[in-house]
Design a protein around this motif. Structure first.
Motif, PDB file in Angstrom:
ATOM      1  N   LEU A 111      17.079  -9.763  -7.808  1.00 27.62           N
ATOM      2  CA  LEU A 111      18.052 -10.736  -7.699  1.00 27.62           C
ATOM      3  C   LEU A 111      18.974 -10.506  -6.432  1.00 27.62           C
ATOM      4  O   LEU A 111      19.207 -11.040  -5.543  1.00 27.62           O
ATOM      5  N   GLY A 112      19.007  -9.131  -6.363  1.00 27.88           N
ATOM      6  CA  GLY A 112      19.944  -8.526  -4.992  1.00 27.88           C
ATOM      7  C   GLY A 112      18.884  -8.838  -3.721  1.00 27.88           C
ATOM      8  O   GLY A 112      19.438  -9.229  -2.683  1.00 27.88           O
ATOM      9  N   LEU A 113      17.650  -8.584  -4.017  1.00 28.28           N
ATOM     10  CA  LEU A 113      16.721  -8.872  -3.028  1.00 28.28           C
ATOM     11  C   LEU A 113      16.507 -10.303  -2.434  1.00 28.28           C
ATOM     12  O   LEU A 113      16.796 -10.487  -1.234  1.00 28.28           O
ATOM     13  N   LYS A 114      16.757 -11.218  -3.526  1.00 29.31           N
ATOM     14  CA  LYS A 114      16.626 -12.424  -3.255  1.00 29.31           C
ATOM     15  C   LYS A 114      17.769 -12.955  -2.296  1.00 29.31           C
ATOM     16  O   LYS A 114      17.812 -13.869  -1.468  1.00 29.31           O
ATOM     17  N   ALA A 115      19.070 -12.539  -2.853  1.00 32.12           N
ATOM     18  CA  ALA A 115      20.295 -12.848  -2.457  1.00 32.12           C
ATOM     19  C   ALA A 115      20.418 -12.341  -1.053  1.00 32.12           C
ATOM     20  O   ALA A 115      20.823 -12.939  -0.128  1.00 32.12           O
ATOM     21  N   PHE A 116      19.707 -11.244  -0.923  1.00 32.36           N
ATOM     22  CA  PHE A 116      19.937 -10.510   0.459  1.00 32.36           C
ATOM     23  C   PHE A 116      18.973 -11.614   1.349  1.00 32.36           C
ATOM     24  O   PHE A 116      19.571 -11.752   2.769  1.00 32.36           O
ATOM     25  N   THR A 117      17.950 -11.904   0.819  1.00 29.81           N
ATOM     26  CA  THR A 117      17.119 -12.530   1.953  1.00 29.81           C
ATOM     27  C   THR A 117      17.815 -13.819   2.106  1.00 29.81           C
ATOM     28  O   THR A 117      17.874 -14.355   3.307  1.00 29.81           O
ATOM     29  N   ALA A 118      18.760 -14.468   0.968  1.00 33.07           N
ATOM     30  CA  ALA A 118      19.351 -15.612   1.442  1.00 33.07           C
ATOM     31  C   ALA A 118      20.293 -15.396   2.369  1.00 33.07           C
ATOM     32  O   ALA A 118      20.525 -16.275   3.482  1.00 33.07           O
ATOM     33  N   ALA A 119      20.781 -14.282   2.435  1.00 32.02           N
ATOM     34  CA  ALA A 119      22.049 -14.078   3.579  1.00 32.02           C
ATOM     35  C   ALA A 119      21.320 -13.896   4.884  1.00 32.02           C
ATOM     36  O   ALA A 119      22.028 -14.441   5.862  1.00 32.02           O
ATOM     37  N   VAL A 120      20.179 -13.379   4.940  1.00 31.54           N
ATOM     38  CA  VAL A 120      19.427 -13.186   6.253  1.00 31.54           C
ATOM     39  C   VAL A 120      19.169 -14.678   6.538  1.00 31.54           C
ATOM     40  O   VAL A 120      19.246 -14.899   7.820  1.00 31.54           O
ATOM     41  N   LEU A 121      18.509 -15.242   5.694  1.00 32.32           N
ATOM     42  CA  LEU A 121      18.153 -16.580   5.951  1.00 32.32           C
ATOM     43  C   LEU A 121      19.189 -17.328   6.691  1.00 32.32           C
ATOM     44  O   LEU A 121      18.925 -18.062   7.619  1.00 32.32           O
TER      45      LEU A 121
END
Lengths: 307, 358
Positions: A229-239
């Motif tokens: 979840l954290g990984l995806k969310a971080f990806t979202a933040a970078v996106l």
């Protein structure tokens, strides 16, 4: 058409959760430039605390909504304390250290939190007791539940609250000032330490809300759930362009929708060569493609190279 | 400059140290075997991790490119070996064909990752490499249908050991009345490989390329202005790091006889990165120390925690496995707290740090 609508609805729900978690990453990053790898674990702890509170109150005869509310409240409070603690103990002593040092600390803290959770809650999946009776709504061949409606609504409310806080209050102004230039901000009388601590505390509170949502949406929790979840969310933040609040929200929702659509259509697109178990790939493929063309995210400012 | 000095001095002035280290290195597998073959395997893994950490050190420590998906190259090397030397496809190529091939394929993957990410910096690069590592792992996990390439989550078994003629590294042989077990043979092979990597690392450090990497790490714009072709030099860093990962993967496959996607999780990448940072980024002895410590610590804890709890409380209060990881994480936090530049940083880096915090 039905699949499209259905996946859009699912994607929006998932995206709302990603967006909330992504805000926690992006706030901290925007202010001190640190990837707080332990944030996913804070979300997990939030879910677990809510679970414990709800289970222990379930037999008390209180109305289910009240129990949910109490669970959410306590989980938010616990996570706020946890966020403050992380900043104070693990990250503050490392300001001015080489850039990778706090990253390793964050990874270490994330291992610590995960294993503490395993010691407390065990290594098995735990199931959330269903507190709200599920209503299913039909719209144009697709279905959604009242839980999904609640998730999206609460996420929208919380995010507007955050935008108000950042753009209309003194604390928000201090935060923006610190993000721009900590030294100058402190000369103007901003207490940098307090601002940074607040970024962690607020981020963790948002994480706790997201954690409760994940728990009530999937009705299941696990001590390792924070990681992906954290990984995806971080990806979202970078996106969206890390450090940018609106970017994190847009990135989260975008990522949720892309993932849901991808999972729904990948079979058709590749002639059944790749199945829906490739769902997790989408987040990363989209990320790589976006960053190839916009190296600082979709909404990130194009900052010049550091002087 | 003093690299003339550095190049000649170590072997001549420190011959005693060299002899001592050689003796210790030769003796380790026999001393470890006293505690059982498990300890020899742990020693082997420590060396394999030194190998990996030094490969990553080229990318992170020298060129300053934060790579969180390093394990992808390790995985590529491991699967190249596994596919070409196992009953899975019925292929049994000799190791001297596959290991370089694995390094080459991993190198190709390194370029594949490096090329689109050249423009990215710092944390953006970190997250993309992380995503790349996950993509590779997910593919390994799912490429069993419709064509069974990787055998999915079950992994590939019965991989051939490294074999030279009739001399197999897997079984015990007796040389001059001395019994040498499989793991002990691999130990010597790994030491040889590790020495090779160390030499490459040392030579690179003060080479033209090494200085170019350092320049890019310190300030990319300035480096470019000085006429360094940053694109090629950065790609070279990725490619070299990846090739080392590929070779390590091949040896891992041969040594274990079994590979599955589980061995190549993000946690593995992070552990290798932690070895580099914890030991002292860009400093070869530091990285070696980091790799040895992070391999040994969990094992020591594994064998220490259970008896300790037993002695203190008379029973298991806390699940030893989670307590082990807990202490592991905590020690990472503590080391970084008190030695932010790593346990054994290079003198130069320590000076820089002292200046910047003043």
């Amino acid at each position: 058409m039905d699949t499209l609508l259905q996946q859009l609805i699912n994607g929006l729900t998932l995206g709302a959760v990603y967006a909330l978690v992504a805000l926690g990453y992006t706030m901290v990053y925007g202010i001190i430039g640190l990837i707080n790898f332990a944030h996913g674990e804070v979300v997990m702890i939030g879910t677990m605390v809510a679970f414990t509170v709800i289970v222990s109150l379930a037999g008390s005869g209180m109305p289910p909504l009240l129990i949910l509310g109490i669970g959410l409240l306590i989980s938010v409070l616990v996570c706020m304390v946890l966020g403050w603690f992380l900043e104070r103990v693990a990250y503050r002593p490392l300001r001015g250290a080489p850039r990778l040092t706090p990253l390793i600390t964050a990874i270490g803290m994330s291992m610590v939190l995960q294993n503490v959770a395993m010691i407390i809650w065990g290594r098995n999946y735990i199931t959330f007791p269903p507190m709200i009776e599920k209503h299913i709504f039909h719209i144009g061949g697709a279905t959604f539940t009242n839980v999904q409606v609640a998730i999206v609504t609460i996420a929208a409310l919380v995010m507007s609250g955050l935008i108000y806080l950042v753009h209309r209050t003194r604390l928000g102004m201090a935060m923006r000032a610190t993000a721009q230039n900590p030294q100058v901000a402190s000369l103007m009388g901003v207490d940098i330490n307090r601002v940074i601590a607040m970024a962690f505390i607020i981020g963790s509170a948002l994480g706790a809300v997201a954690g409760c949502m994940v728990g009530s949406y999937y009705e299941i929790a696990h001590y390792q759930m924070g990681f992906m979840l954290g990984l995806k969310a971080f990806t979202a933040a970078v996106l969206g362009g890390i450090g940018n609040l609106a970017g994190a929200m847009a990135g989260g929702i975008l990522l949720g929708v892309i993932e849901a659509l991808g999972a729904g259509y990948i079979g058709q697109l590749t002639g059944d060569f790749l199945g829906s178990h490739y769902q997790d790939i989408f987040a990363f493929v989209v990320l790589i493609v976006v960053l190839m063309f916009r190296p600082s995210g979709l909404f990130g400012e194009r900052t010049g190279d550091r002087a | 400059m003093n690299d003339q000095l550095r190049r000649t001095v170590p072997w001549q002035r420190h011959w005693l140290a060299v002899v001592l280290i050689t003796v210790v290195l030769l003796a380790v597998p026999f001393v470890a075997a006293l505690g059982g073959q498990a300890w020899v395997r742990i020693a082997n893994f420590a060396i394999l991790y030194i190998f990996l950490a030094l490969g990553l050190n080229i990318v992170v420590g020298y060129a300053g490119l934060l790579d969180l998906g390093y394990v992808a190259f390790y995985a590529v090397g491991a699967y190249v070996y596994a596919l070409l030397a196992s009953p899975h496809f019925g292929l049994h190529l000799p190791f001297w064909v596959i290991l370089p091939l694995g390094a080459g394929v991993a190198c190709l993957f390194g370029m594949l990752l490096g090329a689109p990410t050249l423009k990215l910096r710092g944390d953006y690069l970190a997250i993309v490499t992380l995503g790349f590592g996950e993509i590779v792992r997910i593919f390994l996990n799912n490429l069993n249908a419709p064509i069974n390439v990787t055998n999915g989550a079950q992994g590939i078994t019965l991989i051939d050991p490294i074999r030279i003629g009739d001399f197999s590294f897997a079984d015990t042989t007796t040389i001059f009345g001395l019994q040498i077990s499989g793991p002990q043979k691999y130990y010597y092979l790994l030491v040889a490989l590790a020495i090779m990597v160390i030499i490459v690392n040392v030579r690179l450090q003060n080479s033209r390329v090494g200085r170019a990497w350092q320049a890019i790490r310190e300030d990319e714009v300035a480096a470019k202005a000085c006429g360094i072709n940053t694109r090629n030099i950065k790609l070279l860093a990725f490619a070299m790091g990846a090739s080392f990962g590929g070779i390590a993967g091949g040896v891992f496959s041969a040594m274990q006889g079994f590979v599955s996607p589980e061995s190549f999780s993000l946690m593995e990448s992070i552990t290798i990165l932690a070895m580099v940072v914890l030991g002292g980024m860009g400093h070869i002895p530091g990285v070696i120390l980091g790799a040895i410590l992070l391999t040994a610590l969990p094992e020591v804890l594994r064998y220490g925690i259970e008896p300790l709890q037993d002695a203190l409380f008379g029973r298991m209060i806390i699940d030893p496995e989670s307590l082990r990881m807990l202490i592991f994480g905590l020690s990472m936090v503590l080391v970084m707290r008190f030695r932010p530049a790593g346990l054994w940083p290079s003198p130069q880096r320590r000076r820089e740090l002292a200046e910047s915090t003043r």
